[in-house]
Design a protein around this motif. Structure first.
Motif, mmCIF file in Angstrom:
data_model
loop_
_atom_site.group_PDB
_atom_site.id
_atom_site.type_symbol
_atom_site.label_atom_id
_atom_site.label_comp_id
_atom_site.label_asym_id
_atom_site.label_seq_id
_atom_site.Cartn_x
_atom_site.Cartn_y
_atom_site.Cartn_z
ATOM 1 N N MET A 20 43.027 116.650 52.860
ATOM 2 C CA MET A 20 44.111 117.292 52.133
ATOM 3 C C MET A 20 44.095 118.787 52.399
ATOM 4 S SD MET A 20 44.642 115.823 48.293
ATOM 5 C CE MET A 20 45.830 116.942 47.622
ATOM 6 N N ASP A 21 45.253 119.352 52.597
ATOM 7 C CA ASP A 21 45.363 120.783 52.840
ATOM 8 C C ASP A 21 45.488 121.533 51.510
ATOM 9 O OD1 ASP A 21 45.325 120.344 55.569
ATOM 10 O OD2 ASP A 21 47.509 120.190 55.699
ATOM 11 N N ASN A 22 45.234 122.824 51.576
ATOM 12 C CA ASN A 22 45.401 123.713 50.423
ATOM 13 C C ASN A 22 44.477 123.392 49.255
ATOM 14 O OD1 ASN A 22 47.514 125.039 51.819
ATOM 15 N ND2 ASN A 22 48.957 123.486 51.107
ATOM 16 N N ILE A 23 43.310 122.850 49.539
ATOM 17 C CA ILE A 23 42.319 122.629 48.490
ATOM 18 C C ILE A 23 41.227 123.663 48.667
ATOM 19 C CG2 ILE A 23 40.541 121.083 47.607
ATOM 20 C CD1 ILE A 23 42.389 118.845 47.944
ATOM 21 N N GLU A 24 40.937 124.355 47.581
ATOM 22 C CA GLU A 24 39.896 125.377 47.599
ATOM 23 C C GLU A 24 38.646 124.808 46.940
ATOM 24 O OE1 GLU A 24 39.057 129.871 45.834
ATOM 25 O OE2 GLU A 24 40.802 128.737 45.132
ATOM 26 N N ILE A 25 37.512 124.937 47.632
ATOM 27 C CA ILE A 25 36.219 124.582 47.044
ATOM 28 C C ILE A 25 35.545 125.899 46.702
ATOM 29 C CG2 ILE A 25 33.971 123.474 47.395
ATOM 30 C CD1 ILE A 25 36.228 121.452 47.569
ATOM 31 N N LYS A 26 35.163 126.072 45.451
ATOM 32 C CA LYS A 26 34.523 127.340 45.086
ATOM 33 C C LYS A 26 33.433 127.135 44.057
ATOM 34 C CE LYS A 26 36.555 130.238 42.328
ATOM 35 N NZ LYS A 26 37.440 131.204 41.693
ATOM 36 N N LYS A 27 32.437 128.011 44.131
ATOM 37 C CA LYS A 27 31.376 128.052 43.129
ATOM 38 C C LYS A 27 31.872 128.951 42.010
ATOM 39 C CE LYS A 27 26.615 129.524 42.401
ATOM 40 N NZ LYS A 27 26.932 130.512 41.350
ATOM 41 N N LEU A 28 31.823 128.442 40.796
ATOM 42 C CA LEU A 28 32.313 129.232 39.663
ATOM 43 C C LEU A 28 31.338 130.347 39.310
ATOM 44 C CD1 LEU A 28 33.782 126.580 37.192
ATOM 45 C CD2 LEU A 28 34.932 127.855 39.023
ATOM 46 N N SER A 29 31.894 131.467 38.896
ATOM 47 C CA SER A 29 31.098 132.562 38.355
ATOM 48 C C SER A 29 31.134 132.452 36.831
ATOM 49 C CB SER A 29 31.658 133.909 38.821
ATOM 50 O OG SER A 29 32.965 134.088 38.314
ATOM 51 N N SER A 30 30.347 133.272 36.183
ATOM 52 C CA SER A 30 30.204 133.160 34.724
ATOM 53 C C SER A 30 31.487 133.485 33.965
ATOM 54 C CB SER A 30 29.075 134.069 34.232
ATOM 55 O OG SER A 30 29.368 135.416 34.528
ATOM 56 N N PHE A 42 30.535 123.786 41.105
ATOM 57 C CA PHE A 42 31.473 123.875 42.219
ATOM 58 C C PHE A 42 32.707 123.082 41.835
ATOM 59 C CE2 PHE A 42 27.660 125.131 44.299
ATOM 60 C CZ PHE A 42 28.015 125.841 45.435
ATOM 61 N N VAL A 43 33.886 123.628 42.114
ATOM 62 C CA VAL A 43 35.126 122.931 41.784
ATOM 63 C C VAL A 43 36.030 122.844 43.005
ATOM 64 C CG1 VAL A 43 35.131 123.520 39.319
ATOM 65 C CG2 VAL A 43 36.259 125.048 40.957
ATOM 66 N N SER A 44 36.900 121.840 42.970
ATOM 67 C CA SER A 44 37.980 121.688 43.940
ATOM 68 C C SER A 44 39.260 122.041 43.201
ATOM 69 C CB SER A 44 38.090 120.246 44.425
ATOM 70 O OG SER A 44 36.917 119.853 45.056
ATOM 71 N N ILE A 45 39.993 122.987 43.739
ATOM 72 C CA ILE A 45 41.229 123.433 43.092
ATOM 73 C C ILE A 45 42.409 123.137 44.015
ATOM 74 C CG2 ILE A 45 42.492 125.420 42.183
ATOM 75 C CD1 ILE A 45 39.751 126.654 41.501
ATOM 76 N N THR A 50 40.966 110.403 40.022
ATOM 77 C CA THR A 50 41.218 109.160 40.747
ATOM 78 C C THR A 50 42.318 109.291 41.794
ATOM 79 O OG1 THR A 50 40.506 107.953 38.789
ATOM 80 C CG2 THR A 50 41.689 106.705 40.458
ATOM 81 N N LYS A 51 43.421 109.939 41.455
ATOM 82 C CA LYS A 51 44.535 110.001 42.401
ATOM 83 C C LYS A 51 44.245 110.871 43.626
ATOM 84 C CE LYS A 51 47.604 113.609 40.589
ATOM 85 N NZ LYS A 51 48.949 113.837 40.068
ATOM 86 N N TYR A 52 43.150 111.650 43.590
ATOM 87 C CA TYR A 52 42.778 112.492 44.718
ATOM 88 C C TYR A 52 41.534 111.966 45.457
ATOM 89 C CZ TYR A 52 45.996 115.830 42.616
ATOM 90 O OH TYR A 52 47.109 116.441 42.100
ATOM 91 N N GLN A 53 41.000 110.826 45.021
ATOM 92 C CA GLN A 53 39.808 110.284 45.660
ATOM 93 C C GLN A 53 40.134 109.752 47.053
ATOM 94 O OE1 GLN A 53 38.026 107.466 42.918
ATOM 95 N NE2 GLN A 53 37.540 109.063 41.447
ATOM 96 N N ARG A 54 39.090 109.624 47.866
ATOM 97 C CA ARG A 54 39.177 109.092 49.238
ATOM 98 C C ARG A 54 40.053 109.959 50.146
ATOM 99 N NH1 ARG A 54 36.597 104.204 49.428
ATOM 100 N NH2 ARG A 54 36.399 103.091 47.467
ATOM 101 N N GLN A 55 39.990 111.271 49.883
ATOM 102 C CA GLN A 55 40.741 112.220 50.714
ATOM 103 C C GLN A 55 39.834 113.340 51.239
ATOM 104 O OE1 GLN A 55 44.663 113.312 49.079
ATOM 105 N NE2 GLN A 55 44.388 111.670 47.588
#
Length: 149
Positions: free
Chosen positions: A1-11, A53-56, A89-94
């Protein structure tokens, strides 16, 4: 999937952390879940031995993971334990879960960790297949718990 940001959250990203906990609540089908208070969650997010870590996607948290650093006495290199990982669920397997694993592995390698590990229930074939597909090496262990309540 395009336009997904993976980032480590800060406090200072408590709202994203709360969004991730809501993802866990949904994916893990947690009935009657009560969100801990925000001061507690902020103090957890501010710890140096706890990572989120989150996927946005489109400004919404659609997945993520939480992990703890475990200091060793056999080595000066810490271990990192992934506590929870989920993708809506709707974003799994991508490829989102794989991106999260790659993100934490890359971060932990840079911080000098010896290894990252995660546990999965033997009856959870989906999780077992997922972790194998991301390069995880399974170990035969039995997990014991001591309920204190």
């Amino acid at each position: 999937m395009d336009n997904i940001e993976i980032k480590k959250l800060s406090s200072n990203e408590l709202n994203h952390f709360i969004e991730l906990i809501r993802v866990f609540e949904d994916v893990f089908e947690m009935k009657n879940f009560q969100m801990p208070n925000e001061d507690y969650l902020h103090s957890l997010l501010a710890r140096e031995d706890f990572f989120v870590f989150v996927s946005i996607f489109q400004s919404q948290v659609i997945g993520g993971l939480t992990a703890y650093t475990l200091r060793q006495y056999y080595s000066e290199k810490p271990l990192v334990y992934i506590f929870d990982l989920a993708v809506l669920t709707k974003y799994q397997r991508q490829g989102i879960g794989k991106s999260l694993i790659q993100g934490i592995n890359s971060y932990c390698k840079k911080m000098g960790a010896e290894e990252v590990f995660v546990q999965a229930d033997l009856i959870d074939d989906y999780a077992l297949d997922f972790y194998r597909s991301t390069g995880g090496l399974p170990e035969e262990v039995v997990h014991f718990t001591y309920p204190l309540g």
